[in-house]
Design an enzyme around this catalytic site. Structure first.
Site, mmCIF file in Angstrom:
data_model
loop_
_atom_site.group_PDB
_atom_site.id
_atom_site.type_symbol
_atom_site.label_atom_id
_atom_site.label_comp_id
_atom_site.label_asym_id
_atom_site.label_seq_id
_atom_site.Cartn_x
_atom_site.Cartn_y
_atom_site.Cartn_z
ATOM 1 N N SER A 76 43.374 47.821 33.019
ATOM 2 C CA SER A 76 43.572 47.379 34.393
ATOM 3 C C SER A 76 44.096 48.543 35.204
ATOM 4 O O SER A 76 44.928 49.318 34.723
ATOM 5 C CB SER A 76 44.575 46.220 34.435
ATOM 6 O OG SER A 76 44.910 45.886 35.768
ATOM 7 N N ARG A 77 43.641 48.657 36.430
ATOM 8 C CA ARG A 77 44.117 49.743 37.281
ATOM 9 C C ARG A 77 45.539 49.497 37.788
ATOM 10 O O ARG A 77 46.251 50.445 38.132
ATOM 11 C CB ARG A 77 43.176 49.920 38.482
ATOM 12 C CG ARG A 77 41.783 50.392 38.103
ATOM 13 C CD ARG A 77 40.973 50.740 39.327
ATOM 14 N NE ARG A 77 39.605 51.089 38.986
ATOM 15 C CZ ARG A 77 39.219 52.288 38.543
ATOM 16 N NH1 ARG A 77 40.122 53.247 38.398
ATOM 17 N NH2 ARG A 77 37.957 52.529 38.238
ATOM 18 N N LYS A 94 35.023 32.670 34.179
ATOM 19 C CA LYS A 94 34.080 32.061 35.112
ATOM 20 C C LYS A 94 34.338 32.556 36.533
ATOM 21 O O LYS A 94 35.485 32.879 36.864
ATOM 22 C CB LYS A 94 34.144 30.531 35.019
ATOM 23 C CG LYS A 94 35.494 29.918 35.418
ATOM 24 C CD LYS A 94 35.577 29.693 36.904
ATOM 25 C CE LYS A 94 36.970 29.332 37.339
ATOM 26 N NZ LYS A 94 37.138 29.337 38.807
#
Length: 308
Positions: A36-37, A90
């Site tokens: 993750s950034r 989703k």
């Protein structure tokens, strides 16, 4: 039993609130890294991108993609090419068609591609399906209304093309609907409300049916304040079945027949572990197709701008 070593890619609200605890509670699964950034977890290897994770990270068997759908296809492609199993939050992608090559790639590589619909794992969904199977259904009404400012704060991607807008939660209702009804359904009409400054709808009304002309109405709204509603009501020849709380509770004529604590994401990871053990895939795109058809058939109405 060999542990399925999983990396979460994209560490936003849903990953923090649901995925971490679900992995910890699932036998045969372990969280091995984060990509993750903007976020990480103490004591876990952290990488800015999935490419860095796959090149420099610890040994992993699978990735759980919790990033916005706009970037998910490329990430799934990279993971499958590296021999990893892939779970897709989703909605599974930016479009229906982009999933087909990933399904074929997973099959060729004997790796799992799992397009998840977490609401199908809500505790009252299966009891509702079984109860409806033995009744004649007369009509169905969906009311899925929530406050976007509460549930999706700061998530600008949800208003971009492919972000789905109100269909991001609305697709949960459609995933339940297509699980509990005995016959396939399709959209016949849609009315979509787009804020003047956004590219995705803030509200939608859908008319659906099946081959037997069952009347189904769905109301989705991101502007709900006060009580939130995630309800599906089916009128039958043996009473009114109400599935409420997003599938947490089932009642017939007011009598509660099924209700359990939330454990949807635990169900997802149990299924992921099962699939990965054999390299099978599970990619049901039916709810996604219904949303795509709603956009195709939808009458577009421009409403007041949305400002968070």
């Amino acid at each position: 039993m060999t542990e399925l070593r999983i990396a979460i890619v994209g560490f936003g609200k849903i990953a923090r609130d649901q995925h971490v605890a679900a992995i910890a509670a699932t036998p045969g699964a372990t969280l091995s890294a984060i990509a993750s950034r903007n976020a990480s977890l103490p004591d876990l290897p952290h990488f800015a991108t999935i490419e860095d994770l796959l090149e420099k990270g610890p040994p992993i068997d699978a990735v759980s993609l919790c990033t916005p759908p706009q970037v998910r296809r490329a990430q799934a492609l990279a993971a499958l090419a590296a021999g990893k199993h892939v779970m897709l939050e989703k909605p599974p992608g930016l479009s229906v068609g982009e999933l087909d090559p990933l399904v074929a790639m997973a099959k060729d590589a004997k790796r799992t591609l799992f397009a998840t619909w977490h609401s199908r794992f809500a505790p009252a969904v299966e009891p509702a399906r079984q109860w409806l199977a033995a009744r004649r259904i007369k009509s169905v009404h969906i009311s899925w209304k929530e406050d976007v400012r509460v549930w999706h704060p700061g998530q600008g991607w949800i208003w971009e093309p492919g972000g789905l807008g109100v269909f991001d939660p609305g697709i949960n209702a459609l995933s339940i609907l297509t699980r509990i009804l005995p016959r396939p359904v399709f959209v016949t009409a849609a009315d979509l409300s787009f804020p003047a400054n956004r590219d995705a709808p803030i509200a939608a009304n859908l008319a659906l049916t099946d081959a037997g002309s069952l009347p189904i109405m769905a109301e989705f709204d991101f502007r709900q304040t006060g009580p939130q509603s995630w309800d599906i009501v089916a009128e039958t020849d043996q009473g009114r079945m109400t599935l409420s709380g997003g599938g947490a509770r089932m009642a017939v004529d007011g009598k509660v027949l099924a209700e359990e604590p939330e454990a949807e994401y635990r169900g997802l990871y149990r299924r992921f572990v099962e699939l990965a053990a054999t390299g099978e895939s599970d990619v049901d795109l039916t709810p996604f197709r219904l949303v795509a058809d709603a956009f195709m058939l939808g009458k577009r109405n421009v409403v007041e701008p949305f400002v968070e």
